[in-house]
Design an enzyme around this catalytic site. Structure first.
Site, PDB file in Angstrom:
ATOM      1  N   SER A  10     -57.265 -60.109 -65.279  1.00 25.33           N
ATOM      2  CA  SER A  10     -57.408 -61.046 -64.163  1.00 25.33           C
ATOM      3  C   SER A  10     -58.361 -60.467 -63.135  1.00 25.33           C
ATOM      4  CB  SER A  10     -56.051 -61.310 -63.510  1.00 25.33           C
ATOM      5  OG  SER A  10     -56.275 -61.936 -62.256  1.00 25.33           O
ATOM      6  N   HIS A  35     -59.610 -63.814 -67.162  1.00 25.09           N
ATOM      7  CA  HIS A  35     -58.681 -64.718 -66.480  1.00 25.09           C
ATOM      8  C   HIS A  35     -59.111 -64.849 -65.015  1.00 25.09           C
ATOM      9  CE1 HIS A  35     -54.673 -66.610 -65.968  1.00 25.09           C
ATOM     10  NE2 HIS A  35     -54.687 -66.040 -64.766  1.00 25.09           N
ATOM     11  N   ASP A  37     -58.344 -66.559 -61.395  1.00 27.27           N
ATOM     12  CA  ASP A  37     -57.278 -67.155 -60.593  1.00 27.27           C
ATOM     13  C   ASP A  37     -57.853 -67.910 -59.406  1.00 27.27           C
ATOM     14  OD1 ASP A  37     -54.774 -66.294 -61.855  1.00 27.27           O
ATOM     15  OD2 ASP A  37     -55.539 -64.279 -61.460  1.00 27.27           O
ATOM     16  N   MET A  39     -57.142 -70.252 -56.244  1.00 28.48           N
ATOM     17  CA  MET A  39     -56.052 -70.592 -55.313  1.00 28.48           C
ATOM     18  C   MET A  39     -56.614 -71.374 -54.136  1.00 28.48           C
ATOM     19  SD  MET A  39     -53.958 -67.021 -55.264  1.00 28.48           S
ATOM     20  CE  MET A  39     -53.762 -66.019 -56.756  1.00 28.48           C
ATOM     21  N   HIS A  68     -57.334 -70.382 -64.291  1.00 30.34           N
ATOM     22  CA  HIS A  68     -55.957 -70.698 -63.892  1.00 30.34           C
ATOM     23  C   HIS A  68     -55.992 -71.328 -62.508  1.00 30.34           C
ATOM     24  CE1 HIS A  68     -51.748 -68.818 -62.785  1.00 30.34           C
ATOM     25  NE2 HIS A  68     -51.722 -70.144 -62.794  1.00 30.34           N
ATOM     26  N   MET A  70     -54.406 -72.680 -59.441  1.00 27.97           N
ATOM     27  CA  MET A  70     -53.202 -72.749 -58.594  1.00 27.97           C
ATOM     28  C   MET A  70     -53.581 -73.602 -57.396  1.00 27.97           C
ATOM     29  SD  MET A  70     -52.144 -68.794 -59.164  1.00 27.97           S
ATOM     30  CE  MET A  70     -53.787 -68.442 -59.797  1.00 27.97           C
ATOM     31  N   MET A 141     -45.558 -68.159 -65.961  1.00 27.43           N
ATOM     32  CA  MET A 141     -45.672 -67.205 -64.855  1.00 27.43           C
ATOM     33  C   MET A 141     -44.474 -66.257 -64.870  1.00 27.43           C
ATOM     34  SD  MET A 141     -48.522 -67.841 -63.352  1.00 27.43           S
ATOM     35  CE  MET A 141     -48.300 -66.573 -62.098  1.00 27.43           C
ATOM     36  N   GLY A 146     -49.635 -66.524 -56.678  1.00 30.96           N
ATOM     37  CA  GLY A 146     -50.185 -66.322 -55.348  1.00 30.96           C
ATOM     38  C   GLY A 146     -50.818 -64.963 -55.121  1.00 30.96           C
ATOM     39  N   PHE A 147     -50.234 -63.930 -55.719  1.00 34.59           N
ATOM     40  CA  PHE A 147     -50.719 -62.586 -55.440  1.00 34.59           C
ATOM     41  C   PHE A 147     -50.614 -61.703 -56.676  1.00 34.59           C
ATOM     42  CE2 PHE A 147     -49.183 -64.502 -51.574  1.00 34.59           C
ATOM     43  CZ  PHE A 147     -50.238 -64.273 -50.691  1.00 34.59           C
ATOM     44  N   ASP A 175     -48.247 -64.240 -67.345  1.00 38.34           N
ATOM     45  CA  ASP A 175     -49.093 -63.859 -66.214  1.00 38.34           C
ATOM     46  C   ASP A 175     -48.236 -63.339 -65.069  1.00 38.34           C
ATOM     47  OD1 ASP A 175     -51.063 -63.667 -64.277  1.00 38.34           O
ATOM     48  OD2 ASP A 175     -51.559 -65.800 -64.273  1.00 38.34           O
TER      49      ASP A 175
END
Ligand code: DX5
Ligand code: ZN
Length: 223
Positions: A10, A35, A37, A39, A68, A70, A141, A146-147, A175
């Site tokens: 990630s 990956h 992320d 957000m 991904h 979010m 998940m 978020g983090f 993940d």
């Protein structure tokens, strides 16, 4: 139904000031997917990057981009991420009141990408039942989204078996908090794609770390 074991570092844990170098580094170290992320500061209380940064990474990357989302409104942004080069596009089932989930999954596939849905740790995988036929990948998940750097939640492991009982035969990704100490149990539960941020980017030797992850996963598969 035997899907290949894949290690997906990630980029959330990468040095954002040197993304091109970080991508080349994990590609050389033996990663399978990258990956990414995304957000939106709304679905999760954090912000990362959007389509222009994904497009920039796509110019450097040779491996598939596993994006991904979010975000609360994947219907608004899916095309921008597909245009940016997403090879797999995953969004969260928790946003399902915002639009037609099955239609968006079909749209992602029609555009030539793989379609995925993700579930937060407190969302039962049974919520995915209506969409099983439209899905290439499920992202389970193992921390709350978020983090990076959070502790792995082993209580999500039975979800993988329940997904199979629902008739899902595609790839299962896990993940959050995946590392040498947790990957074997995830593999034993039936996961084949392992997202790892801190464990890969935080390692002094990323090649050894990815090899170590593969070895521990293989041990979990034969356990
Ligand atoms: C969390 C992200 C993860 C995260 C994983 O919301 O979806 O991909 O970067 O980071 P680690 O491996 O550090 O838990
Ligand atoms: Zn992720």
């Amino acid at each position: 139904m035997a899907h290949p074991l894949r290690i997906a570092p990630s980029l959330l844990a990468a040095d954002f000031a040197h993304l091109a170098d970080e991508i080349r580094s994990v590609e050389a170290a033996g990663a399978d997917w990258l990956h990414l992320d995304v957000m939106d500061g709304h679905f999760v209380p954090n912000l990362t990057f959007g389509p222009p940064v994904v497009a920039a990474m796509n110019r450097v990357a040779t491996l598939p981009l596993d994006v991904h989302l979010m975000i609360t409104d994947p219907w608004q942004y899916a095309d921008a991420f597909l245009d940016a080069g997403a090879d797999l596009l995953t969004f969260h089932v928790e946003v399902e009141e915002g639009g037609d989930v099955a239609a968006l999954l079909r749209h992602i596939r029609a555009r030539g990408a793989k379609a995925g849905l993700s579930v937060q740790p407190d969302t039962p995988v049974e919520r995915l039942a209506p969409y099983v036929a439209e899905l290439d990948l499920v992202l389970v998940m193992s921390v709350f989204a978020g983090f990076g750097g959070q502790k792995f939640m082993p209580e999500v492991l039975p979800k993988v078996g329940r997904l199979r009982e629902l008739g899902f035969a595609g790839e299962v990704s896990m993940d959050g908090g995946i590392g040498p100490g947790t990957i074997a149990q995830s593999r034993a539960a039936g996961t084949n794609v392992f997202v790892a941020g801190t464990a890969v980017f935080g390692a002094a030797d990323r090649t050894s770390r990815i090899a170590e992850l593969r070895e521990h996963a293989a041990a979990g598969a034969s356990a």
